[in-house]
Design an enzyme around this catalytic site. Structure first.
Site, PDB file in Angstrom:
ATOM      1  N   LYS A  89       0.875  -1.063   0.134  1.00  0.00           N
ATOM      2  CA  LYS A  89       0.069   0.069   0.030  1.00  0.00           C
ATOM      3  C   LYS A  89       0.808   1.196   0.036  1.00  0.00           C
ATOM      4  O   LYS A  89       0.369   2.509  -0.270  1.00  0.00           O
ATOM      5  CB  LYS A  89      -0.996   0.092   1.250  1.00  0.00           C
ATOM      6  CG  LYS A  89      -2.009  -0.904   0.988  1.00  0.00           C
ATOM      7  CD  LYS A  89      -2.907  -0.812  -0.015  1.00  0.00           C
ATOM      8  CE  LYS A  89      -4.171  -1.873  -0.078  1.00  0.00           C
ATOM      9  NZ  LYS A  89      -4.980  -1.359  -1.315  1.00  0.00           N
TER      10      LYS A  89
HETATM   11  C1  LIG Z   1      -3.155  -7.249   3.800  1.00  0.00           C
HETATM   12  C2  LIG Z   1      -3.816  -6.886   2.244  1.00  0.00           C
HETATM   13  N1  LIG Z   1      -3.821  -7.702   1.577  1.00  0.00           N
HETATM   14  C3  LIG Z   1      -4.290  -7.635   0.307  1.00  0.00           C
HETATM   15  C4  LIG Z   1      -4.532  -6.209  -0.048  1.00  0.00           C
HETATM   16  C5  LIG Z   1      -5.349  -6.217  -1.566  1.00  0.00           C
HETATM   17  O1  LIG Z   1      -4.745  -5.185  -2.266  1.00  0.00           O
HETATM   18  P1  LIG Z   1      -5.582  -4.176  -3.212  1.00  0.00           P
HETATM   19  O2  LIG Z   1      -6.506  -3.360  -2.169  1.00  0.00           O
HETATM   20  O3  LIG Z   1      -4.753  -3.609  -4.015  1.00  0.00           O
HETATM   21  O4  LIG Z   1      -6.549  -5.173  -3.758  1.00  0.00           O
HETATM   22  C6  LIG Z   1      -4.743  -5.225   1.160  1.00  0.00           C
HETATM   23  C7  LIG Z   1      -5.467  -4.057   0.824  1.00  0.00           C
HETATM   24  O5  LIG Z   1      -5.490  -3.259   1.728  1.00  0.00           O
HETATM   25  C8  LIG Z   1      -4.208  -5.609   2.442  1.00  0.00           C
HETATM   26  O6  LIG Z   1      -4.335  -4.641   3.264  1.00  0.00           O
END
Ligand SMILES: Cc1ncc(COP(=O)(O)O)c(C=O)c1O
Length: 473
Positions: free
Chosen positions: A54
Site C-alpha cells: 500500500k
Molecule cells: C493485507 C492486504 N492484503 C491485500 C490487499 C489487497 O490489495 P488491493 O487493495 O490492492 O486489492 C490489501 C489491501 O488493503 C491488504 O491490506
C-alpha cells in the site's frame, strides 16, 4: 532535485525513494515440498518501508493530488482506514509535510491505532454499532471532517491512481525481474488496485500471461454474497472501481482455514513471515504452480508481513478457539464425532423466526439451547448473533405469553461461549461449569452446540469401551 553531495553514494534522498523495487524471491522450499516443477516465486511487498504494497498507491495518490491541486502545502489528508493504506499515507505525509487524520471504528485492534499515531497521524475512533447513515458512523465522520478541514480524501476504492501505481511500478518490476518470462501472476484483491494494475501492465507486454485472483470464500469476487470471513484486507462485499474481471483468467476461492494454515506453513518453511491474505494468495498459487509446465514462471504477490497478525494467525490459542488447530487427539471433536455432527446439519434459528417455531424445533430435536444465526449454513462465526435457552424462554413466556409470536431476536440471550473442535476436553469441562452449553467452531465456522449431557455421554461411552462393553447387572 537531489543533493549533489549524495552523488556517488548509495544514500537515497528520503524514505519515499525506498518504496517499491521489492524483491522477487524463489519459494525454493515450497517448490520441493509441494512437488512443483515450474519456477515459483514471491513478489514480497513486506520489504516496503511501511511493510506493505500500500505504500505504492499511497505515494501515487498523494503525488496526483498535488499535481491536480487537490492537496496544497501543509494540507490535510482524511481517510477512513485502519490498515496498510493508512501507514503508507502517514509515511508520505510525514515526509511531505501533510497532516493525516484516520477515521476508524472501535472494533479496530488498539495496536493499529498506536501504529498510525506513531507516524504522527491523528486517529478518530467511531462506534462500530451504528448505521452508515448515523452522524456518528465512521463514513459520516470522515465526510464531515473532510468538509470541515478542507481536506483531501484519497478514497482508495475509487481513486484511479491506486491501480495506476501498480501499472507504473509493480508490473514493470515483475516483468524486468522475470526477464519477461512470467507466465502466471496470482494475487489477492481488496480494492483490486494491485491485481488490476499489475494485470494491465503485464497483459500489455504479453497478453498470454495468466492473471489469477485468490479470494476469500464469501467474497463477491469469487461469486459469494459478501458474507463475513476472517482473512483481512482482501475480498469485498461490493465491486470497487478497479474491479476489471475481463483481465482475470481465473478466480480461486480459498477458505480462512487454508489461508491461515498456509501463512504459517510459508513462514515456518521459507522463513518469510506472511499474513493471512499472503497465505491465501500462496494457497491459490500452489494450486496454479502444481498444474503449470516446467518452463512456466508463477509469481505470487505477498501484500504485507505477518507481524501485523501475531495476535491472530500466529497465536495458537486464537487459532485453536476458531477450530483451525488441533491441540490433542481426544479433544472436543471426539465428543461430536460420536454424534456425527456436521457444519451443514447445525441446529439453529434465524433472528427473524418466531419464538414458537424455535420451541417446536427444540421440542422435535430434544435440544435445550440453539444458536441464533443470520443467513443459512454453512455459517461464519461472525454470523452468530445470540442464543436461546429453554429455561430463559420458559420464564419469558410465563411472564408474557405474547412472547410466543415475537421474533427470536427480541428475546435471545448472548452468544454461547465458543470452543474450537481441536481444543482439549478439559477446557470444555471447565467452561461448562459456568455455561450451560458451548458453541463448537471448526475451521472458523459453527459446527455444533456442546452440552454437559454430551460430555457425560462421551465419558460413559469411553468408560464402557475400556471395561469391555456395557455392564449388565
Ligand atoms: C493485507 C492486504 N492484503 C491485500 C490487499 C489487497 O490489495 P488491493 O487493495 O490492492 O486489492 C490489501 C489491501 O488493503 C491488504 O491490506
Amino acid at each position: 532535485m537531489s543533493d549533489p553531495r549524495l552523488v556517488g553514494t548509495e544514500i537515497v534522498d528520503s524514505v519515499i525513494d525506498t518504496i517499491g523495487n521489492t524483491p522477487l524471491v524463489r519459494l525454493k522450499r515450497l517448490t520441493e515440498l509441494e512437488g512443483i516443477e515450474c519456477v515459483f516465486a514471491m513478489k514480497n511487498e513486506s520489504t516496503n518501508p511501511g511493510g506493505s504494497a500500500k505504500d505504492r498507491p499511497a505515494l501515487e495518490m498523494i503525488l496526483a493530488a498535488e499535481r491536480e491541486g487537490l492537496l496544497k502545502p501543509g494540507g490535510t489528508i482524511v481517510e477512513p482506514t485502519s490498515g496498510n493504506t493508512g501507514v503508507g499515507l502517514a509515511i508520505v505525509a510525514a515526509q511531505r509535510g501533510y497532516t493525516c487524520v484516520f477515521v476508524m471504528t472501535d472494533k479496530v485492534a488498539p495496536e493499529k491505532v498506536s501504529l498510525l499515531k506513531a507516524y504522527g497521524a491523528e486517529v478518530v475512533v467511531c462506534p462500530v454499532a451504528v448505521e452508515p447513515s448515523d452522524p456518528q458512523s465512521y463514513y459520516s465522520v470522515a465526510e464531515r471532517l473532510t468538509e470541515e478541514l478542507g481536506a483531501f480524501r484519497p478514497n482508495q476504492y475509487d481513486n484511479p491512481h491506486n491501480p495506476e501505481a501498480h501499472v507504473k511500478t509493480t508490473g514493470p518490476e515483475i516483468w524486468r525481474q522475470t526477464g519477461g518470462r512470467i507466465t502466471h501472476f496470482v494475487a489477492g484483491a481488496g480494492t483490486c488496485g494491485s491485481i488490476t494494475g499489475v494485470a494491465r501492465y503485464l497483459k500489455s507486454m504479453n497478453p498470454d500471461i495468466k492473471i489469477i485472483a485468490a479470494d476469500p470464500e464469501g467474497s463477491v469476487y469469487s461469486g459469494g454474497s459478501g458474507r463475513p470471513y476472517l482473512v483481512e484486507g482482501v475480498g469485498e462485499d461490493f465491486f470497487p472501481a478497479a474491479w476489471e474481471p475481463e483481465l482475470l483468467d481465473d478466480i480461486i476461492a480459498i477458505s480462512d482455514e487454508e489461508s491461515f494454515l498456509t501463512a504459517r506453513y510459508v513462514s515456518e518453511r521459507e522463513g518469510i513471515l506472511i499474513g493471512g491474505s499472503g497465505g491465501m494468495a500462496v494457497a491459490a498459487a500452489i494450486k496454479v504452480a502444481k498444474s503449470a509446465k516446467p518452463d512456466d514462471v508463477v509469481v505470487v504477490f505477498n501484500p504485507d508481513s505477518g507481524r501485523g497478525y501475531l495476535s491472530r494467525v500466529f497465536d495458537d490459542a486464537w487459532m485453536a478457539n476458531f477450530g483451525f488447530l488441533r491441540e490433542c487427539d481426544q479433544c472436543v471433536g471426539a465428543v461430536l464425532d460420536a454424534r456425527n455432527a456436521s457444519i451443514e446439519n447445525l441446529l439453529y434459528v434465524n433472528p427473524g423466526q418466531l419464538v414458537s417455531e424455535a420451541i417446536e424445533l427444540m421440542r422435535s430435536t430434544g435440544v435445550s439451547q440453539l444458536p441464533v444465526c443470520k443467513n443459512t449454513p454453512p455459517f461464519a462465526a461472525a454470523e452468530v448473533s445470540g442464543s436461546i435457552d429453554e429455561l430463559e424462554l420458559m420464564e419469558a413466556i410465563h411472564r408474557d405469553p405474547g412472547v410466543m409470536s415475537t421474533p427470536v431476536e427480541k428475546v435471545m440471550g448472548p452468544k454461547l461461549p465458543t470452543i474450537g473442535v481441536g481444543q482439549k476436553l478439559e477446557l470444555a469441562v471447565e467452561m461448562l461449569e459456568s455455561a450451560p452449553a458451548l458453541l463448537v467452531l471448526s475451521g472458523g465456522r459453527p459446527l455444533s452446540v456442546l452440552t454437559r449431557t454430551d460430555v457425560l455421554a462421551y465419558f460413559s461411552a469411553v468408560a464402557e469401551a475400556a471395561i469391555g462393553g456395557p455392564q449388565r447387572g
